[in-house]
Design a protein around this motif. Structure first.
Motif, PDB file in Angstrom:
ATOM      1  N   GLY A 492       0.832  -1.201   0.000  1.00  0.00           N
ATOM      2  CA  GLY A 492       0.000   0.000   0.000  1.00  0.00           C
ATOM      3  C   GLY A 492       0.862   1.245   0.000  1.00  0.00           C
ATOM      4  N   LEU A 493       0.356   2.328   0.581  1.00  0.00           N
ATOM      5  CA  LEU A 493       1.120   3.562   0.722  1.00  0.00           C
ATOM      6  C   LEU A 493       1.815   3.544   2.076  1.00  0.00           C
ATOM      7  CD1 LEU A 493       1.608   6.353  -0.743  1.00  0.00           C
ATOM      8  CD2 LEU A 493      -0.129   7.276   0.812  1.00  0.00           C
ATOM      9  N   TYR A 494       3.124   3.781   2.070  1.00  0.00           N
ATOM     10  CA  TYR A 494       3.836   3.749   3.343  1.00  0.00           C
ATOM     11  C   TYR A 494       4.920   4.824   3.376  1.00  0.00           C
ATOM     12  CZ  TYR A 494       7.528   0.997   0.966  1.00  0.00           C
ATOM     13  OH  TYR A 494       8.513   0.553   0.127  1.00  0.00           O
ATOM     14  N   LEU A 495       5.341   5.138   4.613  1.00  0.00           N
ATOM     15  CA  LEU A 495       6.363   6.142   4.872  1.00  0.00           C
ATOM     16  C   LEU A 495       7.606   5.453   5.403  1.00  0.00           C
ATOM     17  CD1 LEU A 495       7.489   9.052   5.609  1.00  0.00           C
ATOM     18  CD2 LEU A 495       6.265   8.784   7.780  1.00  0.00           C
ATOM     19  N   VAL A 496       8.766   5.824   4.856  1.00  0.00           N
ATOM     20  CA  VAL A 496      10.042   5.332   5.367  1.00  0.00           C
ATOM     21  C   VAL A 496      10.620   6.423   6.287  1.00  0.00           C
ATOM     22  CG1 VAL A 496      12.330   4.460   4.780  1.00  0.00           C
ATOM     23  CG2 VAL A 496      10.408   4.033   3.232  1.00  0.00           C
ATOM     24  N   GLU A 497      10.654   6.121   7.600  1.00  0.00           N
ATOM     25  CA  GLU A 497      11.222   7.068   8.548  1.00  0.00           C
ATOM     26  C   GLU A 497      12.730   7.186   8.336  1.00  0.00           C
ATOM     27  OE1 GLU A 497       9.448   8.883  10.363  1.00  0.00           O
ATOM     28  OE2 GLU A 497       7.737   7.835  11.282  1.00  0.00           O
TER      29      GLU A 497
END
Length: 654
Positions: A492-497
Motif C-alpha cells: 500500500g502507501l507507506y512512509l520510510v522514517e
C-alpha cells in the motif's frame, strides 16, 4: 454440353453487371498490369502442384480478359468457337478429368493464368476446390510494406511446409502457426504434419467460406489461428470436416468480436433490473428469487492459491462473503494452483461434471484458458478478472483502481516533505498505467512541484528499494495487497522514517464479495442476458469504481486528521462527478495529451493508455527487461509491443 455453357454464361453476365454497378473492374485482372509500376526481382520455378481455385486471381497478360467475368465465368456468344471448346472441356472433365496442368504465375500468393483459362472457367463452374498447375513464382521488389514482410514470412513457411492458400493479415502469423504445430520455419516439417495441416486448413477454409467469413474483414488464415489457439493443433487436425464446421460455429462470436472496431463495451456501473410492470410480475419474481431458488453453483479457479498470492486471497475472501450473504442460494467450489492448461482444464471438467453455472478466474493470464472453457462448454457463464480484453464468450470484470490511486497520490503529496514520492508498479498491462498516472495526477494536484519516481516489480535484476532510497524518496506507493510469502514486506502507501522504519499509511480496498453479489443478482434477474442481447458482437467488460461500492480507500489512523479530511473531500468530489483524474488538461512526458477544458478520456483511452504523466521520472520497461511472470502478463494484455513469435511461444509453454 452447350446447356452448361448457357448456364455458365448467364452467371458470368450477371457477375459483370454486379461489378459494373459496384464500380469494380468486371474482368480478370492481368498480372502484367499489376507489376507494371512495381516491377519484380525474377522468376523461380516451383513445379507442378495442386492449387486452390479460390487463389486464382487473374491472367498473366492482357489478351482474352473480356472473354471471362472477374470470376472466370464465360461471356462470349454460345455459337462461338470459344463456346464449343468450353463445352468440349466440361464434357471431358466429367468423362475422364482434365489431366494436363494449367500454367500459372504466382505473385504474392495469388495465381495468374498463362495457359488454361478455359479449364479454370470450367472448374470454377463445377465448383471444384483445386486444380493441378505448373507454377512459376514471380518475386516482388523489396519494400518496407507490411504486405511484403508478410510475404517474406510466407516464403520461409513454404520452404518447410509447401502449402499455398494459408494467408494472414498480420506479421508473425506463420511463425505462430509453426509453433502451434510444434515446428519452426527453419527445418522441413514431417510429411504427415504437412498432410494434416493441408487437410485441416482446407476443411476450415471451406467452412469459413460457407459462412461468408470474408465479410468479417479477416482471412481464413487469421481465423484458423484463433481456432488453433482455442483447440490446440492436435485436436484441431484430427477433427472431421463436420466437427471443424461445428467448432467454427462455436467460435464465430469470437471472430465477430475480434473484427469489431468498437469491440469492447465498458459497463461502468451495475445494470439495474428491468421494471417488471405489475404486481403479478413482481410476485412471480419474488417467488422465483426468494422462496424456491435453485442454488447457483460457482467454481472459482485460481492460478495460484490464497496461501501464496495476496490477490487470490482477496478474491477468496470475497467468495466466502458471497456464500455467507447468499443464505444458501449460492454454492461455491475452489480450485487452486491451476496455472498450467492441464490443471485448468481438469478444474473445468470437474466444474462441468458438478453442473456449475458460472466459472470465475481471477487474473488476466487465465483469459485464454477461460475462453477455451467457454467455447467448449457454451452452457457455462465464464468471468475473467481483467480490463479491456476483447472476448465474446468470456466477460471480464475489474475495478477502476485508478480512482483510489488518485486519492492515494493526493495523500502522498500532502505528507511528503521534499516533493518526492515513489510508485512501484506490477507490469505494464491494461489498467496499470492508468493507476500510475492517476496517482501522479493526484500528487500534482496537491503539490505542483512534486515528482513521482516510477519503479517496476516485474523488471528483473534491479533493486528498486535502493534506487528510491538513493533518490531520497520516503513516501512510497507499493503493491496493493500484502504478500503472503513475505508478510513483513510493506505494501500500500507507506512512509520510510529516517531510521528506516516503515509506517503503513493506507491502501486500496476491494469489496469482491459485493462485486460477486451484484454479478449473481444480474444472473438471477436476467440482466446478464439482456446485456448480451443489447450488446451483441461486443466484449462485455464490467469496470466498476467507487460509486458502485465495490472498492474504496482505507487511510490509517496514524495519518493526521487534516490529511484524512483532504482524501475524503477529493473522494466526495469524485463521487459527485466534479473531479476526474483524466479530465481537463493532461500533459505527458512528451507533450500535451489534451487541452484545458477537455472532458474525460474515453474508457478505452484510460484502460489502454501507454503514456506517462509529465511529473513522472521513469519509463515503461522493455520486453527484454521483464521477468518471466511479467512477460506472461504483458502477453496476456500489455500496453508495450511484444513480438508475435515470442507471444506464441509463451502461450505454447503453458
Amino acid at each position: 454440353m452447350i446447356e452448361d455453357y448457357r448456364k455458365a454464361r448467364k452467371a458470368g453476365l450477371r457477375q459483370v453487371r454486379q461489378d459494373v454497378s459496384a464500380g469494380r473492374y468486371p474482368y480478370p485482372p492481368a498480372l502484367s498490369d499489376i507489376i507494371k509500376d512495381h516491377g519484380y526481382q525474377g522468376e523461380v520455378p516451383v513445379g507442378v502442384v495442386e492449387i486452390d481455385m479460390s487463389l486464382i486471381a487473374g491472367t498473366r497478360t492482357q489478351g482474352r480478359q473480356n472473354s471471362f467475368s472477374r470470376g472466370f465465368l464465360p461471356l462470349l456468344e454460345e455459337d462461338s468457337e470459344f463456346a464449343a471448346k468450353w463445352s468440349a472441356l466440361i464434357d471431358s472433365q466429367r468423362g475422364e478429368g482434365l489431366r494436363e496442368p494449367i500454367i500459372v504465375y504466382e505473385y504474392m500468393q495469388r495465381f495468374y493464368v498463362q495457359e488454361g483459362n478455359k479449364r479454370v472457367s470450367v472448374m470454377r463452374f463445377l465448383e471444384m476446390p483445386t486444380i493441378t498447375a505448373n507454377v512459376t513464382r514471380m518475386l516482388p521488389m523489396p519494400s518496407d510494406s507490411k504486405e511484403y514482410r508478410i510475404y517474406q514470412e510466407f516464403l520461409r513457411f513454404y520452404r518447410v511446409c509447401p502449402i499455398y492458400g494459408i494467408t494472414f493479415s498480420e506479421e508473425g502469423s506463420y511463425e505462430r502457426l509453426a509453433i502451434f504445430a510444434g515446428q519452426d520455419l527453419d527445418h522441413p516439417w514431417p510429411d504427415e504434419r504437412v498432410v494434416d495441416l493441408r487437410a485441416s486448413f482446407g476443411s476450415f477454409a471451406e467452412a469459413f467460406s460457407k459462412r461468408h467469413g470474408e465479410s468479417l474483414g479477416i482471412t481464413s488464415g487469421d481465423a484458423y489461428l484463433i481456432y488453433l489457439k482455442l483447440y490446440g493443433f492436435e485436436l484441431a487436425v484430427c477433427a472431421s470436416p463436420v466437427e471443424i464446421a461445428d467448432r467454427l460455429g462455436r467460435i464465430w462470436g469470437e471472430l465477430r468480436v475480434t473484427t469489431n472496431q468498437d469491440a469492447i463495451a465498458y459497463l461502468e456501473a451495475p445494470t439495474e433490473p428491468a421494471s417488471r410492470g405489475g404486481i403479478i410480475s413482481d410476485l412471480k419474481g419474488l417467488y422465483k428469487n426468494r422462496f424456491f431458488p435453485k442454488p447457483l453453483r460457482i467454481a472459482f479457479i485460481y492460478e495460484r492459491s490464497p496461501q501464496t498470492s495476496g490477490w487470490a486471497a482477496a478474491h477468496d475472501r470475497g467468495r466466502i462473503e458471497l456464500e455467507r450473504a447468499s443464505g444458501g442460494t449460492v454454492e461455491t467450489t475452489v480450485f487452486t494452483d491451476c496455472a498450467s492448461d492441464e490443471a485448468f482444464d481438469r478444474a473445468v471438467e470437474r466444474a462441468v461434471a458438478e453442473q456449475d453455472d458460472l466459472i470465475v478466474t481471477n487474473v488476466p493470464t487465465q483469459a485464454t484458458q477461460a475462453l477455451r472453457a467457454a467455447v467448449m462448454y457454451p452452457q457455462l457463464k465464464v468471468l475473467n478478472c481483467s480490463v479491456s480484453l476483447s472476448y465474446g464468450a468470456v466477460r471480464t470484470f475489474s475495478t477502476k483502481t485508478y480512482e483510489v490511486k488518485f486519492l492515494l497520490g493526493a495523500l502522498a503529496a500532502s505528507l511528503s516533505d521534499n516533493h518526492r514520492v515513489g510508485y512501484v508498479a506490477d507490469s505494464p498491462v491494461y489498467g496499470t498505467v492508468a493507476g500510475i498516472n492517476a496517482f501522479a495526477i493526484g500528487v500534482q494536484t496537491v503539490d505542483p512541484h512534486a515528482t513521482v519516481y516510477l519503479k517496476w516489480y516485474s523488471a528483473k535484476d534491479y533493486d528498486w528499494r535502493r534506487e528510491l532510497a538513493e533518490s531520497d524518496v520516503r513516501i512510497v506507493c507499493a503493491r496493493d495487497v500484502p504478500n503472503p510469502g513475505n508478510p513483513d514486506e510493506s505494501w500500500g502507501l507507506y512512509l520510510v522514517e529516517h531510521d528506516g522504519t516503515e509506517v503503513h499509511l493506507g491502501e486500496p480496498v476491494w469489496e469482491w464479495g459485493r462485486y460477486y453479489e451484484r454479478i449473481v443478482q444480474s444472473i438471477r434477474d436476467d440482466s446478464w442476458q439482456r446485456e448480451r442481447d443489447e450488446l451483441h458482437d461486443r466484449a462485455l467488460n464490467y469496470w466498476w469504481g467507487l460509486s458502485s461500492g465495490v472498492m474504496d480507500v482505507h487511510i490509517c489512523d496514524c495519518v493526521p486528521a487534516r490529511q484524512r479530511s483532504l482524501v475524503e473531500i477529493f473522494k466526495q468530489s469524485m463521487l459527485s462527478g466534479q473531479t476526474h483524474p483524466f479530465a481537463g488538461e493532461l500533459k505527458s512526458q512528451t507533450g500535451l495529451v489534451q487541452p484545458s477544458g477537455a472532458g474525460r478520456l474515453s474508457s478505452m483511452q484510460i484502460a489502454r493508455m501507454a503514456w506517462l504523466n509529465q511529473n513522472i521520472v521513469g519509463r515503461l520497461p522493455e520486453v527484454r527487461e521483464l521477468s518471466d511472470r511479467g512477460l506472461d502478463e504483458v502477453v496476456a494484455g500489455g500496453v508495450i509491443p511484444v513480438n508475435p513469435t515470442l507471444a506464441a511461444r509463451r502461450e505454447a509453454k503453458r
